[in-house]
Design a protein around this motif. Structure first.
Motif, short mmCIF file in Angstrom:
data_model
loop_
_atom_site.label_atom_id
_atom_site.label_comp_id
_atom_site.label_asym_id
_atom_site.label_seq_id
_atom_site.Cartn_x
_atom_site.Cartn_y
_atom_site.Cartn_z
N CYS A 47 0.83 -1.21 0.00
CA CYS A 47 0.00 0.00 0.00
C CYS A 47 0.86 1.25 0.00
CB CYS A 47 -0.89 0.04 1.24
SG CYS A 47 -2.01 -1.37 1.37
N ARG A 48 0.21 2.36 -0.35
CA ARG A 48 0.83 3.67 -0.20
C ARG A 48 -0.07 4.49 0.72
NH1 ARG A 48 1.67 4.81 -5.48
NH2 ARG A 48 3.53 3.52 -5.40
N LEU A 49 0.54 5.16 1.67
CA LEU A 49 -0.23 5.97 2.61
C LEU A 49 -0.76 7.21 1.88
CD1 LEU A 49 -0.55 5.06 5.52
CD2 LEU A 49 1.17 6.75 6.19
N VAL A 50 -2.08 7.46 2.02
CA VAL A 50 -2.69 8.62 1.37
C VAL A 50 -2.86 9.76 2.37
CG1 VAL A 50 -4.75 9.44 0.13
CG2 VAL A 50 -3.86 7.14 -0.30
N THR A 51 -3.32 9.43 3.59
CA THR A 51 -3.41 10.45 4.65
C THR A 51 -2.64 9.95 5.87
OG1 THR A 51 -5.34 9.54 5.82
CG2 THR A 51 -5.78 10.94 3.90
N ASP A 52 -2.27 10.89 6.75
CA ASP A 52 -1.60 10.47 7.99
C ASP A 52 -2.51 10.73 9.19
OD1 ASP A 52 -1.41 13.19 7.94
OD2 ASP A 52 0.77 13.27 8.11
N ASP A 53 -3.80 10.43 9.01
CA ASP A 53 -4.76 10.54 10.10
C ASP A 53 -4.49 9.42 11.10
OD1 ASP A 53 -6.92 10.49 11.80
OD2 ASP A 53 -8.42 10.80 10.21
N HIS A 54 -4.12 9.78 12.34
CA HIS A 54 -3.74 8.76 13.31
C HIS A 54 -4.94 7.99 13.84
CE1 HIS A 54 -5.06 11.04 16.86
NE2 HIS A 54 -4.63 12.11 16.20
N ARG A 55 -6.17 8.43 13.49
CA ARG A 55 -7.34 7.65 13.91
C ARG A 55 -7.84 6.73 12.80
NH1 ARG A 55 -9.74 13.27 15.32
NH2 ARG A 55 -8.80 13.32 13.24
N GLY A 56 -7.32 6.91 11.59
CA GLY A 56 -7.74 6.06 10.48
C GLY A 56 -7.03 6.49 9.22
N ALA A 57 -5.77 6.07 9.07
CA ALA A 57 -4.96 6.49 7.93
C ALA A 57 -5.47 5.80 6.65
CB ALA A 57 -3.50 6.14 8.17
N VAL A 58 -5.76 6.62 5.64
CA VAL A 58 -6.25 6.09 4.36
C VAL A 58 -5.06 5.56 3.56
CG1 VAL A 58 -7.43 6.66 2.19
CG2 VAL A 58 -8.20 7.69 4.36
N VAL A 59 -5.26 4.41 2.92
CA VAL A 59 -4.20 3.83 2.09
C VAL A 59 -4.72 3.54 0.69
CG1 VAL A 59 -3.02 2.74 4.07
CG2 VAL A 59 -4.73 1.44 2.79
N GLU A 60 -3.80 3.55 -0.26
CA GLU A 60 -4.11 3.10 -1.61
C GLU A 60 -3.46 1.74 -1.81
OE1 GLU A 60 -2.83 4.24 -6.21
OE2 GLU A 60 -2.09 5.40 -4.51
N ILE A 61 -4.24 0.75 -2.24
CA ILE A 61 -3.69 -0.59 -2.44
C ILE A 61 -2.96 -0.64 -3.78
CG2 ILE A 61 -4.24 -3.05 -2.72
CD1 ILE A 61 -6.70 -2.55 -0.89
N VAL A 62 -1.66 -0.95 -3.71
CA VAL A 62 -0.83 -0.97 -4.92
C VAL A 62 -0.72 -2.40 -5.46
CG1 VAL A 62 1.44 -0.40 -5.85
CG2 VAL A 62 0.46 1.01 -4.03
N GLY A 63 -0.69 -3.37 -4.52
CA GLY A 63 -0.58 -4.76 -4.99
C GLY A 63 -1.06 -5.72 -3.93
N ARG A 64 -1.45 -6.93 -4.38
CA ARG A 64 -1.91 -7.97 -3.46
C ARG A 64 -1.04 -9.21 -3.65
NH1 ARG A 64 -6.12 -5.23 -5.36
NH2 ARG A 64 -7.78 -4.57 -3.93
N VAL A 65 -0.51 -9.74 -2.55
CA VAL A 65 0.32 -10.94 -2.61
C VAL A 65 -0.35 -12.03 -1.76
CG1 VAL A 65 2.62 -11.92 -2.18
CG2 VAL A 65 2.38 -9.46 -2.70
N PRO A 66 -0.73 -13.15 -2.38
CA PRO A 66 -1.33 -14.22 -1.57
C PRO A 66 -0.27 -14.84 -0.66
CG PRO A 66 -1.53 -14.67 -3.94
CD PRO A 66 -0.57 -13.54 -3.79
N LEU A 67 -0.58 -14.93 0.63
CA LEU A 67 0.30 -15.57 1.62
C LEU A 67 -0.54 -16.54 2.43
CD1 LEU A 67 2.69 -12.97 3.37
CD2 LEU A 67 3.30 -14.90 1.90
N PRO A 68 -1.00 -17.63 1.79
CA PRO A 68 -1.89 -18.55 2.51
C PRO A 68 -1.12 -19.31 3.58
CG PRO A 68 -1.28 -19.48 0.40
CD PRO A 68 -0.68 -18.09 0.45
N LYS A 69 -1.85 -19.98 4.45
CA LYS A 69 -1.19 -20.78 5.48
C LYS A 69 -0.44 -21.93 4.83
CE LYS A 69 -4.92 -24.03 6.56
NZ LYS A 69 -5.55 -24.78 7.65
N VAL A 70 0.62 -22.41 5.51
CA VAL A 70 1.50 -23.39 4.88
C VAL A 70 1.13 -24.83 5.24
CG1 VAL A 70 3.44 -21.79 4.72
CG2 VAL A 70 3.21 -23.22 6.75
N TRP A 71 0.10 -25.00 6.07
CA TRP A 71 -0.34 -26.35 6.40
C TRP A 71 -1.74 -26.56 5.82
CZ3 TRP A 71 -0.12 -22.16 9.46
CH2 TRP A 71 -1.26 -21.76 10.14
N LYS A 72 -2.09 -27.83 5.55
CA LYS A 72 -3.34 -28.10 4.85
C LYS A 72 -4.54 -28.31 5.77
CE LYS A 72 -5.37 -31.54 1.76
NZ LYS A 72 -5.97 -32.35 2.83
N PRO A 73 -4.44 -29.19 6.78
CA PRO A 73 -5.64 -29.46 7.57
C PRO A 73 -6.06 -28.27 8.43
CG PRO A 73 -3.78 -30.78 8.35
CD PRO A 73 -3.28 -29.96 7.23
#
Lengths: 239, 239
Positions: A47-73
């Motif tokens: 993400c890139r930070l859009v505002t620096d509001d300390h109660r709810g900083a707005v972000v722009e999503i630049v990319g998504r990386v899947p990081l699923p759990k490494v175990w199956k069951p």
């Protein structure tokens, strides 16, 4: 890079208040700065930070990386919280590190601790998730009585075990009982163990009494060793 | 029954000062009372208190019960103590519970903690031994540099592993590498991991780089999971 936790980032495009304060006030991140965010459900967001509001900083999503759990069951551990809270908090940290899917604080007949705040455990889990570079958070239930937990269980399509110390009861060694790849539920009792009535009702619900070996383990150690046994057996079989 | 620890009971027939004070001043045991004593080397002594001297209570040995360790191989874990002492203390407690033979606090190039008092770790180990109803204490070494530790190692007749995080280095999964029944040494590095030079010298000494799985673990968690992996594989094979 330090990661932030925002379970609702896809819908809000904001960091929650505590994470915003940490990013803006403690780490002094400013609009335009890059931040990494995890949603606790297996996605890392660049993400890139859009505002620096300390109660709810707005972000722009630049990319998504899947990081699923490494175990199956799907691994559920239902454990009676220890009398000393630090032992339970330590357990939650370690369970997140080795990887489980669901943690249920269990209220039992002989529980020394009858209440526990799930939010406190969640905070520890979030911190452990970030530290161990995961993007997956276990579900943490509110305090649940053993009878309620048993009533939700079908023990079909999954393996259900109850850790029990009484050597009079025939018990299997968990490491020999578990079938790698199978979803699993493990029950771990309080310092004074499950009562015989509780063991009987768990058995009636399909739970199989097990031991973790010949060593006598504390509640929190038994819960960790139980889940670690499942993880190691799955590793051996490539799950 | 509460147990007392007296490593020299066979030669002195006395409890050490701290255990005497606990028996006499805290628990108010008096001459004629029965007490259970362990020597940390696998024997439980049934004793009768002869004097109530809080600096060295004399006991009469009534019976000896062998309580040897329940695992067969000799398990050594050499681990860099964590920056926060409580994590290392927690580790020692858990290692005693799951069972290891020797704990070596390791000084490494990137260690955040360069010194640690072995006596402090011993006290925790004694307490965990009593609590888990064992009569066997692991040997706890003083702080040892990695190079000194490697120089004592022959890696003949035992399996030697080094836990290493760098994914560039080819590593085996510990659960697949270990041969059940074999004596084993496991090296676990500090928070910042071993340096490449340290890994090279360990490999030259016969240590095989391993991973505990795909989860990123803290130092103390890696040490515990490593030893637990050994214990579980031995359980599966009946050792």
């Amino acid at each position: 890079m330090i990661r932030f936790y925002a379970p609702d980032i896809e819908t809000t495009a904001k960091l929650p208040a505590d994470e915003s304060a940490h990013a803006v006030r403690v780490l002094r991140r400013r609009p335009g700065d890059e931040v990494e965010v995890v949603d606790g459900r297996g996605t890392l967001y660049r993400c890139r930070l859009v505002t620096d509001d300390h109660r709810g900083a707005v972000v722009e999503i630049v990319g998504r990386v899947p990081l699923p759990k490494v175990w199956k069951p799907y691994i559920t551990v239902a454990v009676a919280p220890t009398k000393h809270l630090d032992r339970m908090e330590w357990l939650v940290e370690k369970l997140v590190e080795i990887g489980v899917d669901r943690i249920v604080p269990l209220r039992c007949a002989r529980s020394e601790r009858k209440e526990i705040k799930a939010e406190r455990l969640e905070r520890i889990a979030v911190s452990a998730m970030k530290q161990s570079l995961k993007a997956v958070m276990p579900r943490i239930d509110p305090m649940t009585s053993l009878s309620s937990f048993l009533s939700e269980t079908r023990c079909t399509g999954e393996e259900c075990y109850i850790g029990y110390c009484d050597a009079e009861t025939p018990r299997l060694l968990l490491a020999k009982a578990y079938t790698p790849g199978a979803d699993v539920k493990i029950l771990i009792g309080p310092e004074g163990d499950f009562s015989p009535e509780e063991v009987a009702s768990a058995r009636a619900a399909g739970y199989i009494p097990v031991t973790m070996g010949d060593n006598r383990l504390r509640t929190e150690t038994a819960a960790l060793v139980g889940c670690d046994t499942i993880q190691i057996l799955n590793q051996l079989d490539g799950f």
